[in-house]
Design a protein around this motif. Sequence first.
Motif, PDB file in Angstrom:
ATOM      1  N   PRO A 154       0.853  -1.196   0.000  1.00  0.00           N
ATOM      2  CA  PRO A 154       0.000   0.000   0.000  1.00  0.00           C
ATOM      3  C   PRO A 154       0.888   1.246   0.000  1.00  0.00           C
ATOM      4  O   PRO A 154       2.011   1.215   0.532  1.00  0.00           O
ATOM      5  CB  PRO A 154      -0.793  -0.133   1.308  1.00  0.00           C
ATOM      6  CG  PRO A 154      -0.775  -1.601   1.627  1.00  0.00           C
ATOM      7  CD  PRO A 154       0.552  -2.099   1.121  1.00  0.00           C
ATOM      8  N   ASP A 155       0.398   2.315  -0.576  1.00  0.00           N
ATOM      9  CA  ASP A 155       1.210   3.516  -0.775  1.00  0.00           C
ATOM     10  C   ASP A 155       1.878   4.025   0.501  1.00  0.00           C
ATOM     11  O   ASP A 155       3.052   4.407   0.479  1.00  0.00           O
ATOM     12  CB  ASP A 155       0.373   4.630  -1.403  1.00  0.00           C
ATOM     13  CG  ASP A 155       0.041   4.356  -2.864  1.00  0.00           C
ATOM     14  OD1 ASP A 155       0.713   3.498  -3.490  1.00  0.00           O
ATOM     15  OD2 ASP A 155      -0.896   4.999  -3.382  1.00  0.00           O
ATOM     16  N   ASP A 156       1.155   4.038   1.622  1.00  0.00           N
ATOM     17  CA  ASP A 156       1.747   4.558   2.859  1.00  0.00           C
ATOM     18  C   ASP A 156       2.922   3.702   3.331  1.00  0.00           C
ATOM     19  O   ASP A 156       3.939   4.226   3.781  1.00  0.00           O
ATOM     20  CB  ASP A 156       0.701   4.714   3.962  1.00  0.00           C
ATOM     21  CG  ASP A 156       0.068   3.392   4.388  1.00  0.00           C
ATOM     22  OD1 ASP A 156      -0.226   2.540   3.512  1.00  0.00           O
ATOM     23  OD2 ASP A 156      -0.162   3.208   5.602  1.00  0.00           O
ATOM     24  N   PRO A 216       0.099  -5.994   6.358  1.00  0.00           N
ATOM     25  CA  PRO A 216       0.161  -4.524   6.334  1.00  0.00           C
ATOM     26  C   PRO A 216      -0.482  -3.825   7.533  1.00  0.00           C
ATOM     27  O   PRO A 216       0.092  -2.868   8.067  1.00  0.00           O
ATOM     28  CB  PRO A 216      -0.532  -4.162   5.023  1.00  0.00           C
ATOM     29  CG  PRO A 216      -0.290  -5.350   4.142  1.00  0.00           C
ATOM     30  CD  PRO A 216      -0.368  -6.534   5.074  1.00  0.00           C
TER      31      PRO A 216
END
Length: 190
Positions: free
Chosen positions: A18-20, A46
């Motif tokens: 995921p981007d974060d 995640p």
Amino acid sequence: MTDAAISRYPVPDINDLPDDLKEMVLTVQEKSGFVPNVFLGMAHRPDEMRAFFAMHDALMEREGNLTKAEKEMIVVATSAANGCQYCVVAHGAILRIRAKNPLIADQVAINYRKADITPRQMAMLDFAMKVCLDSRSINDDDFETLRGHGFDDEDIWDIAGITAFFGLSNRVANFTSMRPNDEFYAMGRG
């Protein structure tokens, strides 16, 4: 360098995170020059990775009376007691750098009672080891001993919180067979 597995569990590709989390990992890579395997190993889950690093940062980056080196001493001593190779090696490297002492991490990991540390740090590690190995026996005398070395109640919480959090970390690293990065072994020794 070795190609040995990082973990018993699948390790996702950084670009698939995921981007974060991808941003978190790339920021660490830019700062340190490599990706510590704990980031890759924890990326298997995640949501837990986010919680894990939020708690890590809340404890290890918190302003207080413990130095960054003292916090790392707690991690190294208690991780050694828990038999966690990953945390002893990785946080030993950080301890050597933060303490500006190439010997301290090995001394603390093998037998902190013989390490070249202050009486204050010895009392801190004695308490951390009690939290690590026999927390049910903690009593008011432990607090008085620590206060006698200049620790306040928030410092005592920090010692216990770091110890408890890394107890979790040690267990995850051990059951996943998380491998320390080769880069950690030489850091802070020269």
